[in-house]
Enzyme design. Structure first.
Site, PDB file in Angstrom:
ATOM      1  N   HIS A 172      -2.819   6.504   4.460  1.00  8.35           N
ATOM      2  CA  HIS A 172      -1.365   6.541   4.641  1.00  8.35           C
ATOM      3  C   HIS A 172      -0.817   7.882   4.145  1.00  8.35           C
ATOM      4  O   HIS A 172      -1.251   8.383   3.096  1.00  8.35           O
ATOM      5  CB  HIS A 172      -0.679   5.431   3.844  1.00  8.35           C
ATOM      6  CG  HIS A 172      -0.852   4.058   4.413  1.00  8.35           C
ATOM      7  ND1 HIS A 172      -1.520   3.793   5.586  1.00  8.35           N
ATOM      8  CD2 HIS A 172      -0.395   2.851   3.947  1.00  8.35           C
ATOM      9  CE1 HIS A 172      -1.482   2.483   5.822  1.00  8.35           C
ATOM     10  NE2 HIS A 172      -0.815   1.899   4.834  1.00  8.35           N
ATOM     11  N   CYS A 221       0.819  -1.224   0.000  1.00  7.17           N
ATOM     12  CA  CYS A 221       0.000   0.000   0.000  1.00  7.17           C
ATOM     13  C   CYS A 221       0.849   1.270   0.000  1.00  7.17           C
ATOM     14  O   CYS A 221       0.546   2.230  -0.712  1.00  7.17           O
ATOM     15  CB  CYS A 221      -0.958  -0.004   1.190  1.00  7.17           C
ATOM     16  SG  CYS A 221      -0.211  -0.498   2.748  1.00  7.17           S
TER      17      CYS A 221
END
Length: 344
Positions: A242, A130
């Site tokens: 994130h 990710c």
């Protein structure tokens, strides 16, 4: 007639997101099957305005499946992806199991879509980590413009990257802090509520963690093996999203204004960069969004041809589920696969 799609790991964070994105994007599916472990069989999952009953992976016949979106962890993928691929379905795997296999393409469609054609060797395509996915989306247009030599990145990664148990732990710890109860750590090595943990995944012999190593080798495979990259990956008390502070050194000159212009025109990128309070994107604002957001673009005067920027993305979407669905769309749009029932 559309394609038969199986989602393995349908009850997990990413599996549920995959089902939601397939429905949102009106993916050309004639049938979508939700699969998970035997203990999850019978569980219900949402798919648009429908409800799917989860079936057990162990007993499923993949002979008429066209595309399998796999998000059930590395050990399950190592066992099942080759079996599913051998039955003629293309497996798009979200785990780290196949990313560095030379016979498996590692794909971010905005960056290296052409490499998807290499799937035929094993009928497996890998989704990157990710934190890597959002990074390379932002790096690719800049690399094309001024050629990247070196990247230094510090990540601020949400707990959803570690699964549902990790999200539950942040919630329960936060609650315990406010009610003055004992704070228990099970999923993480230290308390995560109101804290930061400078460790994601296990430590390697050189002192880096496996997450940091993944960012290095995956960026090289996806973007350019000549790029030097070093990462520090940190878990932060954020549920989803994130963030990354990225320092880039280029071979050729590039100004902050030029970088903004290039990134604004790039697929998958959204620049929000006003030099005023709140003129940037935070992880909270990126949740549920498809774009990789880029803010705080500025020149780094400590090196020749240096830039600094802030990159934020929904890790469950672009970092996992969305990227997998985009890969499947890429296979269809490039006419690299055809539906088995249609072909028959």
């Amino acid at each position: 007639m559309g394609y038969k799609v199986a989602v393995v790991g349908a009850t997990g964070n990413v599996g549920r997101e995959m089902l939601a994105i397939l429905a949102e994007r009106n993916f050309p599916a004639s049938e979508v099957v939700a699969l998970a472990s035997r203990k999850s069989a019978g569980t219900e999952c949402s798919f648009g305005d429908k409800t799917l009953k989860v079936k057990a992976l162990d007993h499923y016949d993949f002979s008429d499946v066209d595309i399998c979106l796999m998000s059930a962890g590395g050990s399950v993928s190592k066992e099942w992806s080759p079996k599913i691929g051998a039955q003629g379905a293309v497996v798009i795997d979200n785990s780290s199991a196949w990313r560095m296999d030379p016979d498996v393409p590692l794909i971010v469609p905005e960056v290296n879509a052409d490499a998807v054609a290499g799937f035929t060797k094993k009928n497996i395509i890998a989704n990157p980590n990710c934190s890597t996915a959002q990074l390379v989306v932002a790096l690719k247009p800049l690399h094309d413009k001024a050629k990247i030599k070196r990247v230094v990145v510090a990540t601020y990664q949400s707990v959803s990257g570690a699964g549902k148990d990790a999200m539950d732990e942040l919630f329960s710890q936060t609650k315990s802090v406010f009610t003055l109860d004992e704070v228990e750590s099970k999923k993480f090595p230290k308390r995560i509520a109101f804290n930061l943990i400078p460790q994601i995944d296990v430590f390697m012999e050189d002192g880096f963690t496996k997450e940091e190593w993944k960012m290095v080798v995956e960026t090289k495979k996806i973007l350019d093996p000549k790029i030097k990259l070093v990462a520090t990956c940190v878990r932060v008390p954020v549920f989803v999203g994130h963030s990354e502070a990225v320092n880039i050194e280029f071979e050729n000159p590039i100004t902050a204004d030029e970088a903004r212009e290039v990134l604004r025109a790039a697929p998958g990128c959204l620049v929000i960069d006003k030099h005023e309070p709140g003129g940037y994107v935070t992880p909270y604002e990126c949740v549920g969004e498809d774009a990789t957001y880029i803010s705080r673009i500025r020149e780094d005067g400590t090196v020749e041809n240096g830039l600094e920027m802030w990159v934020v993305s929904d890790n469950l979407r672009k970092g996992a589920a969305l990227n997998a669905v985009q890969i499947a769309e890429c296979l269809i749009n490039r006419k690299l696969i055809s539906a088995k029932k249609q072909a028959a």
